[in-house]
Design a protein around this motif. Structure first.
Motif, mmCIF file in Angstrom:
data_model
loop_
_atom_site.group_PDB
_atom_site.id
_atom_site.type_symbol
_atom_site.label_atom_id
_atom_site.label_comp_id
_atom_site.label_asym_id
_atom_site.label_seq_id
_atom_site.Cartn_x
_atom_site.Cartn_y
_atom_site.Cartn_z
ATOM 1 N N THR A 162 75.153 -5.231 -57.323
ATOM 2 C CA THR A 162 74.218 -6.197 -56.873
ATOM 3 C C THR A 162 73.228 -6.962 -57.809
ATOM 4 O O THR A 162 72.901 -6.276 -58.943
ATOM 5 C CB THR A 162 73.017 -5.346 -56.260
ATOM 6 O OG1 THR A 162 73.806 -4.501 -55.019
ATOM 7 C CG2 THR A 162 71.925 -5.889 -55.223
ATOM 8 N N ILE A 163 72.968 -8.223 -57.361
ATOM 9 C CA ILE A 163 72.261 -8.908 -58.285
ATOM 10 C C ILE A 163 70.679 -8.962 -58.113
ATOM 11 O O ILE A 163 70.400 -9.142 -57.038
ATOM 12 C CB ILE A 163 72.682 -10.184 -58.399
ATOM 13 C CG1 ILE A 163 74.111 -10.550 -59.068
ATOM 14 C CG2 ILE A 163 71.902 -11.286 -58.941
ATOM 15 C CD1 ILE A 163 74.228 -9.955 -60.231
ATOM 16 N N LEU A 164 70.276 -8.631 -59.051
ATOM 17 C CA LEU A 164 68.580 -8.825 -58.992
ATOM 18 C C LEU A 164 68.083 -10.222 -59.607
ATOM 19 O O LEU A 164 68.228 -10.348 -60.730
ATOM 20 C CB LEU A 164 67.844 -7.482 -59.759
ATOM 21 C CG LEU A 164 66.387 -7.581 -59.767
ATOM 22 C CD1 LEU A 164 65.563 -7.598 -58.516
ATOM 23 C CD2 LEU A 164 65.750 -6.544 -60.540
ATOM 24 N N ILE A 165 67.492 -10.931 -59.290
ATOM 25 C CA ILE A 165 67.153 -12.253 -59.742
ATOM 26 C C ILE A 165 65.750 -12.333 -60.386
ATOM 27 O O ILE A 165 64.869 -12.102 -59.465
ATOM 28 C CB ILE A 165 67.506 -13.555 -58.778
ATOM 29 C CG1 ILE A 165 68.762 -13.511 -58.595
ATOM 30 C CG2 ILE A 165 66.890 -14.887 -59.458
ATOM 31 C CD1 ILE A 165 69.131 -14.714 -57.367
ATOM 32 N N ASP A 166 65.530 -12.703 -61.646
ATOM 33 C CA ASP A 166 64.352 -13.111 -62.210
ATOM 34 C C ASP A 166 64.312 -14.573 -62.469
ATOM 35 O O ASP A 166 65.116 -15.078 -63.131
ATOM 36 C CB ASP A 166 64.242 -12.059 -63.769
ATOM 37 C CG ASP A 166 63.410 -10.817 -63.252
ATOM 38 O OD1 ASP A 166 62.420 -11.087 -62.545
ATOM 39 O OD2 ASP A 166 64.130 -9.824 -63.994
ATOM 40 N N GLN A 167 63.002 -15.187 -62.247
ATOM 41 C CA GLN A 167 62.695 -16.537 -62.598
ATOM 42 C C GLN A 167 61.771 -16.401 -63.977
ATOM 43 O O GLN A 167 60.595 -15.877 -63.748
ATOM 44 C CB GLN A 167 62.310 -17.157 -61.510
ATOM 45 C CG GLN A 167 61.947 -18.648 -61.886
ATOM 46 C CD GLN A 167 61.552 -19.554 -60.570
ATOM 47 O OE1 GLN A 167 62.301 -19.921 -59.707
ATOM 48 N NE2 GLN A 167 60.591 -19.911 -60.481
ATOM 49 N N THR A 168 62.196 -17.009 -64.923
ATOM 50 C CA THR A 168 61.194 -17.125 -66.200
ATOM 51 C C THR A 168 60.241 -18.325 -66.294
ATOM 52 O O THR A 168 59.326 -18.141 -67.018
ATOM 53 C CB THR A 168 62.140 -17.021 -67.480
ATOM 54 O OG1 THR A 168 62.930 -18.203 -67.555
ATOM 55 C CG2 THR A 168 63.181 -15.801 -67.295
ATOM 56 N N ASP A 169 60.764 -19.438 -65.651
ATOM 57 C CA ASP A 169 60.045 -20.771 -65.691
ATOM 58 C C ASP A 169 59.976 -21.324 -67.066
ATOM 59 O O ASP A 169 59.174 -22.051 -67.586
ATOM 60 C CB ASP A 169 58.625 -20.320 -65.259
ATOM 61 C CG ASP A 169 58.326 -20.199 -63.721
ATOM 62 O OD1 ASP A 169 59.107 -20.965 -62.859
ATOM 63 O OD2 ASP A 169 57.669 -19.492 -63.374
#
Length: 336
Positions: free
Chosen positions: A92-99
């Motif tokens: 499963t993929i867990l998405i993080d957004q760093t900006d």
């Protein structure tokens, strides 16, 4: 009752061990057997017991995917492909957004979620190779993005110098002589933009052309940035007759600004973008763009990470180079 692994095995006509191998992404399972198990999982609505798997294997079955901005079409498309590639291997993929913020990138690279995830696929904007190498610890990491990378980390990349050079040479081949680079990085020493700028300059040098006034840095690779850059270029005493844009969003913004000022694309100004997002095929005019093999990037990233997890990868990290192509459309004289 909640379906169990034994129920999936019975439906697929295989052993529970085979079901376990498929769910946990074990590579030595025949395609026919894998298909039968996956079909049984879908029919029964089976959900693996993640707590039991973690206790048994020491893994969570979760991979983090950290990118600068999911609003960017390229990263949204890539996230979909990474998710599909991971699911085929039982993750499963867990998405993080760093900006693109250095503090967020540093926290993620240092293992902010190391007890939750098995590995990390990471596209940093601001961290240097030294910082990435220092931060990478016990959690396996695969880097994406066309940048200098530490030799201690697996890296999936396209050859951006060659791609940018090909895009610029295409514009030179159209007879354009004042070719602007739009979207160059504010800091030209690191990152994807720096290598694209190198390819652009190599092409100009090879054609006997160069004008530093036509290199327009932008803080972010957004439509607004492209529109503002195009306006500045049109205000020059000698405006450009072609734009090489460092991503498609920049190109779309530039085309909008040119259209508002009565400049015809490609008759007055030819444009080439980068990333070949879906919108490039539907813009008006359609946009010529460098097309990375995004499917190949996603598959290679997951393959490198899972091979680290199952111990089949070599001792030394690899740099995997993924193919690209230049798709010529209406914005630079094509008909597609």
């Amino acid at each position: 009752m909640r379906p169990r692994m034994v129920d999936v095995a019975r439906r697929a006509g295989v052993s529970p061990k085979t079901v376990s191998n498929v769910i946990n992404g074990y590579i030595h399972v025949s395609p026919e057997m894998r298909s039968r198990v996956q079909q049984a999982v879908e029919e029964l609505g089976y959900v693996p017991n993640s707590t039991a798997r973690t206790l048994r294997t020491g893994r969570t079955g979760i991979i983090a995917f950290a990118v600068p901005n999911l609003a960017a079409a390229y990263f949204a498309e890539l996230a979909t492909l990474v998710t599909v590639a991971a699911e085929k291997r039982g993750f499963t993929i867990l998405i993080d957004q760093t900006d693109g913020l250095l503090e967020r990138e540093q926290r993620i690279a240092a293992g902010l979620r190391e007890h939750l995830i098995d590995g990390l696929i990471f596209s940093p904007l601001t961290m240097t190779p030294t910082e990435i190498s220092a931060a990478s610890g016990s959690t396996p990491m695969v880097l994406l993005g066309e940048r200098d990378a530490p030799s201690s980390v697996d890296h999936v990349v396209i050859d951006n110098v060659v791609a940018a050079r090909e895009a610029t040479e295409h514009l030179v081949g159209l007879g354009r002589r004042r070719i602007a680079a739009v979207g160059a990085p504010l800091d030209v020493s690191t990152g994807t933009g720096s290598v694209r700028l190198r390819g652009y300059r190599e092409a100009l040098e090879g054609a006997g052309l160069e004008d530093s006034a036509l290199v327009v840095p932008t803080g972010r690779l957004l439509r607004q940035s492209g529109a503002e850059a195009a306006d500045r270029l049109l205000d020059l005493p000698r405006p450009p007759d072609a734009l090489f844009c460092f991503n498609d969003a920049i190109a779309f913004g530039a085309m909008h600004a040119l259209r508002k000022r009565g400049v015809q694309v490609p008759d007055d100004v030819a444009i080439v973008g980068f990333d070949d997002v879906e919108e490039a095929s539907y813009s008006n005019p359609t946009l010529s763009s460098v097309r990375p093999d995004k499917q190949g990037i996603a598959e290679a990233a997951i393959d490198r990470l899972t091979s680290r997890l199952d111990g089949t990868a070599g001792h030394r990290p690899d740099a995997v180079v993924i193919p690209h192509e230049l798709v010529v459309r209406e914005s630079s004289g094509g008909s597609e």
